[in-house]
Design an enzyme around this catalytic site. Structure first.
Site, PDB file in Angstrom:
ATOM      1  N   TYR A  93     -28.669  84.898  59.665  1.00 46.51           N
ATOM      2  CA  TYR A  93     -28.911  84.213  58.386  1.00 46.51           C
ATOM      3  C   TYR A  93     -29.787  85.045  57.443  1.00 46.51           C
ATOM      4  CZ  TYR A  93     -30.282  80.248  55.351  1.00 46.51           C
ATOM      5  OH  TYR A  93     -30.519  79.408  54.284  1.00 46.51           O
ATOM      6  N   LYS A 124     -28.710  86.625  53.794  1.00 46.70           N
ATOM      7  CA  LYS A 124     -29.418  86.245  52.564  1.00 46.70           C
ATOM      8  C   LYS A 124     -30.058  87.467  51.881  1.00 46.70           C
ATOM      9  CE  LYS A 124     -28.599  81.785  52.563  1.00 46.70           C
ATOM     10  NZ  LYS A 124     -27.707  81.200  51.544  1.00 46.70           N
TER      11      LYS A 124
END
Ligand code: NAP
Length: 249
Positions: free
Chosen positions: A156, A160
């Site tokens: 993640y 990002k």
């Protein structure tokens, strides 16, 4: 202020709940026509009814952002239905947490596919019509942990962080064509994504937030609405942080 997005057309991915829904409602309340998109059509009637209270000429499109065909269909539908796309908000995102030593390839790949590759594909598709129109707003939902890293979120946080660099590159490529590309990086916001946290993890997070509470989806939506507005016309390649002071860059 209330009508500042009159006649603008906005696509918001993952907009039947959480932050995406708050963004759809906020942009609609300022006059934009919204294409609500989601992988789960069950929530379409309810969300569309809420959005249409502000912006009658809005619609829904079922799309799985991992599918290239689905994304192509979404853009084609938006152009045929509304005649243009002014604003693209790349919001759909998931977590598949686990310590790196135990992280499965599938969990890495799925997060990359939903949180990063879909944004590359959608942005690539909207660039041409936005360039022709010499107007566009691309807004990507990043995350505070893309800046800080976060144990258990190698997939993640990488996606990002990549999104932020992608946004800067897009911004440079289209700056001369009246198109801006920016990110909003939320801290910890109260949604289904953070409802999964156990009480211990929640306490640990709250202790790192100077404001002492999680944010609400509407806090993020306000930042997106600003970036979508004419008032943000000279801002590009930037990230607005909405995190209660958790990270001060
Ligand atoms: P959420 O309530 O879990 O909503 C996620 C959204 O993404 C849902 O609308 C979901 O749609 C959509 N989505 C997931 N997989 C999809 C797929 N394959 N195809 C199409 N749509 C898909 O999460 P949220 O907290 O609102 O998060 C929204 C964004 O903010 C994400 O990018 C997230 O990374 C980011 N963010 C959240 C926080 C936070 O604290 N909550 C913090 C920083 C950043 P379906 O209904 O179709 O599943």
């Amino acid at each position: 202020m209330s009508e500042m997005l009159q006649d603008r057309v906005a696509i918001v991915t993952g907009s039947t709940r959480g932050i995406g829904k708050a963004i759809a409602l906020n942009l609609a309340s300022k006059g934009a026509k919204i294409l609500i998109t989601s992988n789960e059509p069950e929530l379409f009637p309810e969300t569309l009814a809420e959005v249409q209270k502000f912006s009658q000429d809005s619609d829904v499109f079922e799309a799985d952002v991992t599918s290239k065909e689905s994304l192509e269909g979404m853009i084609k539908f938006a152009q045929e239905r509304f005649g243009k796309i002014d604003i693209l908000v790349n919001n759909a995102g998931i977590t598949r947490d686990g310590l790196l030593m135990r992280m499965k390839d599938e969990d890495w790949d799925l997060v990359m596919s939903i949180n990063l590759r879909s944004i590359f594909r959608l942005t690539r598709q909207v660039m041409r019509p936005m360039m022709k129109a010499r107007y566009g707003r691309i807004i990507n939902i990043a995350s505070v942990v893309g800046y800080t890293g976060n144990a258990g979120q190698a997939n993640y946080t990488t996606a990002k962080a990549g999104l932020v660099a992608f946004t800067k590159t897009v911004a440079q490529e289209v700056a001369s064509r009246g198109i801006t590309a920016n990110c909003v990086a939320p801290g910890f916001i109260q949604t289904a994504m953070t409802d999964k946290l156990n009480p211990k993890a929640r306490e640990a997070i709250l202790s790192q937030i100077p404001m002492g509470s999680m944010g609400q989806p509407e806090d993020v939506a306000d930042a997106v609405a600003f970036l979508a507005s004419d008032q943000a016309g000279y801002m590009t390649g930037q990230t607005l942080h909405v995190n209660g002071g958790m990270l001060m860059t």
